[in-house]
Design a protein around this motif. Structure first.
Motif, PDB file in Angstrom:
ATOM      1  N   ASP A  66       0.860  -1.097   0.518  1.00 56.31           N
ATOM      2  CA  ASP A  66       0.086   0.389  -0.089  1.00 56.31           C
ATOM      3  C   ASP A  66       0.899   1.199  -0.004  1.00 56.31           C
ATOM      4  OD1 ASP A  66      -2.342  -1.918   0.231  1.00 56.31           O
ATOM      5  OD2 ASP A  66      -2.521  -1.184   2.430  1.00 56.31           O
ATOM      6  N   THR A  67       2.080   1.489   0.223  1.00 60.80           N
ATOM      7  CA  THR A  67       2.544   2.730   1.092  1.00 60.80           C
ATOM      8  C   THR A  67       4.324   2.157   0.166  1.00 60.80           C
ATOM      9  OG1 THR A  67       2.082   2.511   3.294  1.00 60.80           O
ATOM     10  CG2 THR A  67       3.896   3.754   2.775  1.00 60.80           C
ATOM     11  N   TYR A  68       4.428   1.286  -0.089  1.00 58.26           N
ATOM     12  CA  TYR A  68       6.175   1.028  -1.056  1.00 58.26           C
ATOM     13  C   TYR A  68       5.927   0.847  -2.651  1.00 58.26           C
ATOM     14  CZ  TYR A  68       6.841   3.356   3.696  1.00 58.26           C
ATOM     15  OH  TYR A  68       7.294   3.970   5.254  1.00 58.26           O
ATOM     16  N   LYS A  69       4.900  -0.172  -2.233  1.00 59.64           N
ATOM     17  CA  LYS A  69       5.582  -0.460  -3.743  1.00 59.64           C
ATOM     18  C   LYS A  69       5.521  -0.170  -4.974  1.00 59.64           C
ATOM     19  CE  LYS A  69       3.726  -4.650  -6.062  1.00 59.64           C
ATOM     20  NZ  LYS A  69       2.773  -5.945  -6.249  1.00 59.64           N
ATOM     21  N   GLY A  70       6.470  -0.236  -5.933  1.00 64.61           N
ATOM     22  CA  GLY A  70       6.879   0.712  -7.102  1.00 64.61           C
ATOM     23  C   GLY A  70       6.982   1.792  -7.045  1.00 64.61           C
ATOM     24  N   THR A  71       7.992   2.306  -5.505  1.00 70.42           N
ATOM     25  CA  THR A  71       8.527   3.629  -5.642  1.00 70.42           C
ATOM     26  C   THR A  71       9.605   3.390  -5.202  1.00 70.42           C
ATOM     27  OG1 THR A  71       8.178   3.176  -3.386  1.00 70.42           O
ATOM     28  CG2 THR A  71       6.230   4.310  -4.113  1.00 70.42           C
ATOM     29  N   GLU A  72      10.323   4.057  -6.295  1.00 66.95           N
ATOM     30  CA  GLU A  72      11.645   4.234  -6.464  1.00 66.95           C
ATOM     31  C   GLU A  72      12.408   4.714  -4.788  1.00 66.95           C
ATOM     32  OE1 GLU A  72      14.675   3.254  -7.906  1.00 66.95           O
ATOM     33  OE2 GLU A  72      12.696   3.742 -10.068  1.00 66.95           O
ATOM     34  N   MET A  73      13.361   3.644  -4.274  1.00 69.23           N
ATOM     35  CA  MET A  73      13.792   3.930  -3.206  1.00 69.23           C
ATOM     36  C   MET A  73      15.191   3.500  -2.796  1.00 69.23           C
ATOM     37  SD  MET A  73      10.822   2.205  -0.898  1.00 69.23           S
ATOM     38  CE  MET A  73      11.205   2.568   0.985  1.00 69.23           C
ATOM     39  N   SER A  74      15.890   5.066  -1.986  1.00 69.62           N
ATOM     40  CA  SER A  74      17.076   4.225  -2.033  1.00 69.62           C
ATOM     41  C   SER A  74      17.428   3.533  -0.208  1.00 69.62           C
ATOM     42  CB  SER A  74      18.151   5.510  -1.690  1.00 69.62           C
ATOM     43  OG  SER A  74      18.186   6.282  -0.283  1.00 69.62           O
ATOM     44  N   ASP A  75      18.618   2.667  -1.147  1.00 65.28           N
ATOM     45  CA  ASP A  75      18.594   2.204   0.535  1.00 65.28           C
ATOM     46  C   ASP A  75      18.568   2.951   1.556  1.00 65.28           C
ATOM     47  OD1 ASP A  75      19.166  -0.388  -1.797  1.00 65.28           O
ATOM     48  OD2 ASP A  75      21.736  -0.246  -1.088  1.00 65.28           O
ATOM     49  N   PRO A  76      18.975   3.532   1.927  1.00 64.46           N
ATOM     50  CA  PRO A  76      18.885   4.544   3.078  1.00 64.46           C
ATOM     51  C   PRO A  76      17.446   4.190   3.794  1.00 64.46           C
ATOM     52  CG  PRO A  76      20.492   5.314   2.690  1.00 64.46           C
ATOM     53  CD  PRO A  76      19.960   4.640   1.124  1.00 64.46           C
ATOM     54  N   GLU A  77      16.407   4.759   2.144  1.00 62.70           N
ATOM     55  CA  GLU A  77      14.823   5.171   2.268  1.00 62.70           C
ATOM     56  C   GLU A  77      13.862   3.271   3.405  1.00 62.70           C
ATOM     57  OE1 GLU A  77      13.414   9.212   0.138  1.00 62.70           O
ATOM     58  OE2 GLU A  77      14.372   6.949  -1.020  1.00 62.70           O
ATOM     59  N   ILE A  78      14.784   2.566   1.766  1.00 65.70           N
ATOM     60  CA  ILE A  78      14.221   1.964   2.900  1.00 65.70           C
ATOM     61  C   ILE A  78      14.625   0.692   4.204  1.00 65.70           C
ATOM     62  CG2 ILE A  78      14.404  -0.882   2.347  1.00 65.70           C
ATOM     63  CD1 ILE A  78      15.187  -0.412  -0.588  1.00 65.70           C
TER      64      ILE A  78
END
Length: 113
Positions: A66-78
């Motif tokens: 619901d919140t993160y799938k398909g978003t471009e995230m850096s390692d720190p953001e993950i």
């Protein structure tokens, strides 16, 4: 010293905890749903497992979809996402010194004992 990061609601985590408690090793059990990871601690564990942060994420969890799938995230953001939502973290995690594993299957623990 062996540390298990444990979620008591998870059957695999409970199974690993019983296995470690039955060993002759000195084991510290951390329920990471109550004693939350800090960013630094989780980063260090990821380094010890030798994986990318996304490999520690339970991507089938609703919060991830619901919140993160398909978003471009850096390692720190993950890592921040996992710190904010510990349910996203694969379990159990067993740490022994400078080595760690996601103990699924349970036999993976043998790699670091």
């Amino acid at each position: 010293m062996i540390t298990i990061y444990h979620n008591p609601r998870c059957s695999k985590s409970r199974e690993c905890n019983v296995f470690l408690e039955a060993s002759d090793k000195d084991v510290t059990v951390i329920n990471y749903m109550q004693t939350l990871f800090t960013f630094d601690t989780l980063s260090e564990v990821i380094k010890k497992i030798n994986i990318a942060p996304i490999q520690l994420v339970r991507t089938n969890e609703k919060i991830w979809k619901d919140t993160y799938k398909g978003t471009e995230m850096s390692d720190p953001e993950i890592i921040e996402a996992m710190v904010s939502h510990p349910k996203l973290i694969q379990r159990p995690i067993v740490v022994n010194g400078d080595k760690a594993v996601i103990a699924r299957p349970l036999e993976k623990v043998q790699e670091i004992l």
